[in-house]
Design a protein around this motif. Sequence first.
Motif, short mmCIF file in Angstrom:
data_model
loop_
_atom_site.label_atom_id
_atom_site.label_comp_id
_atom_site.label_asym_id
_atom_site.label_seq_id
_atom_site.Cartn_x
_atom_site.Cartn_y
_atom_site.Cartn_z
N MET A 166 0.82 -1.21 0.00
CA MET A 166 0.00 0.00 0.00
C MET A 166 0.85 1.27 0.00
O MET A 166 0.46 2.27 -0.60
CB MET A 166 -0.97 -0.02 1.18
CG MET A 166 -2.05 -1.07 1.03
SD MET A 166 -2.97 -1.01 -0.53
CE MET A 166 -3.80 0.57 -0.40
N LEU A 167 2.00 1.23 0.65
CA LEU A 167 2.88 2.41 0.62
C LEU A 167 3.41 2.65 -0.79
O LEU A 167 3.51 3.81 -1.23
CB LEU A 167 4.01 2.27 1.62
CG LEU A 167 3.59 2.37 3.10
CD1 LEU A 167 4.77 2.08 4.02
CD2 LEU A 167 2.98 3.73 3.41
N LYS A 168 3.72 1.58 -1.52
CA LYS A 168 4.15 1.74 -2.91
C LYS A 168 3.02 2.28 -3.77
O LYS A 168 3.23 3.15 -4.62
CB LYS A 168 4.66 0.41 -3.47
CG LYS A 168 6.02 0.03 -2.93
CD LYS A 168 6.49 -1.32 -3.43
CE LYS A 168 7.79 -1.68 -2.75
NZ LYS A 168 8.20 -3.05 -2.99
N TRP A 169 1.80 1.78 -3.56
CA TRP A 169 0.65 2.31 -4.29
C TRP A 169 0.47 3.80 -4.00
O TRP A 169 0.26 4.59 -4.93
CB TRP A 169 -0.63 1.55 -3.93
CG TRP A 169 -1.84 2.21 -4.50
CD1 TRP A 169 -2.32 2.08 -5.76
CD2 TRP A 169 -2.68 3.16 -3.84
NE1 TRP A 169 -3.44 2.89 -5.93
CE2 TRP A 169 -3.66 3.57 -4.77
CE3 TRP A 169 -2.70 3.73 -2.56
CZ2 TRP A 169 -4.65 4.50 -4.46
CZ3 TRP A 169 -3.68 4.65 -2.25
CH2 TRP A 169 -4.64 5.03 -3.19
N ALA A 170 0.53 4.19 -2.72
CA ALA A 170 0.37 5.60 -2.36
C ALA A 170 1.45 6.45 -2.99
O ALA A 170 1.19 7.57 -3.48
CB ALA A 170 0.38 5.76 -0.84
N GLU A 171 2.67 5.96 -3.02
CA GLU A 171 3.78 6.68 -3.63
C GLU A 171 3.51 6.94 -5.11
O GLU A 171 3.70 8.06 -5.59
CB GLU A 171 5.07 5.86 -3.45
CG GLU A 171 6.32 6.55 -3.94
CD GLU A 171 7.54 5.70 -3.70
OE1 GLU A 171 8.25 5.39 -4.66
OE2 GLU A 171 7.77 5.32 -2.52
N ILE A 172 3.02 5.95 -5.82
CA ILE A 172 2.70 6.11 -7.23
C ILE A 172 1.49 7.01 -7.42
O ILE A 172 1.49 7.94 -8.24
CB ILE A 172 2.48 4.72 -7.88
CG1 ILE A 172 3.80 3.96 -7.93
CG2 ILE A 172 1.89 4.88 -9.29
CD1 ILE A 172 3.63 2.49 -8.26
N ALA A 173 0.42 6.77 -6.64
CA ALA A 173 -0.81 7.53 -6.79
C ALA A 173 -0.62 9.01 -6.47
O ALA A 173 -1.24 9.87 -7.09
CB ALA A 173 -1.90 6.94 -5.89
N LEU A 174 0.25 9.31 -5.49
CA LEU A 174 0.49 10.70 -5.11
C LEU A 174 1.64 11.32 -5.88
O LEU A 174 1.94 12.50 -5.72
CB LEU A 174 0.75 10.80 -3.60
CG LEU A 174 -0.40 10.35 -2.69
CD1 LEU A 174 0.00 10.45 -1.23
CD2 LEU A 174 -1.68 11.14 -2.96
N GLY A 175 2.33 10.53 -6.70
CA GLY A 175 3.44 11.05 -7.50
C GLY A 175 4.64 11.45 -6.65
O GLY A 175 5.30 12.44 -6.94
N LEU A 176 4.91 10.67 -5.62
CA LEU A 176 6.02 11.01 -4.72
C LEU A 176 7.36 10.54 -5.26
O LEU A 176 7.49 9.60 -5.95
CB LEU A 176 5.79 10.38 -3.35
CG LEU A 176 4.49 10.81 -2.67
CD1 LEU A 176 4.33 10.08 -1.36
CD2 LEU A 176 4.47 12.31 -2.45
#
Length: 188
Positions: A178-188
């Motif tokens: 989920m942290l990897k998904w959030a990183e991609i989704a938020l463009g971090l």
Amino acid sequence: MRLTSKLVATSEAIALFCSATALWILRSGEPARATATSGEVRPVWTEIDWPFGADPWGKGKAFRCKAADCGGEVQLYVRAKLGFCNCATGIADDGDLEQMGDLALIGKATPTAAGREILVGPMRGRSRAYRVEGNAKAALSLAFNQRCDMVAATALLAPGGTASLEPAVLAFLNSDRMLKWAEIALGL
């Protein structure tokens, strides 16, 4: 005196190792089932189709944890909201959570307790328990941000499950997956 210092240093090293191991286990995201002997809940999250219609924020990710794995059925809905968060303060209080969360997806809800601060990876946010109007189920609203972008998560739970299942939901949100998904989704 020297033996006492070594004993203290060894004790601190053991405590640090145990803490690091516990954190690694929580963040591993590996599914494991509940064990009959311990009665401990070990959630197994399965991705399901996003059940909601289109809106300005688009589709997110949806997950299900069966009652046998979570002690009660849980549906978790997670999606990114880019540019929606207060860049200066983030999700600072329950009012911010009400405004930025995704409870509207599941209907009208009434808070059952005050919210609390949460950490998801490097992001800060809030979590709060709710009772869903016209439904026996309970809900958790969670939101956390990185700068001006945020993730809203809503968990629909079996009645009375909010306090006992919040750690499982947070552990899943803190998993590598989920942290990897959030990183991609938020463009971090």
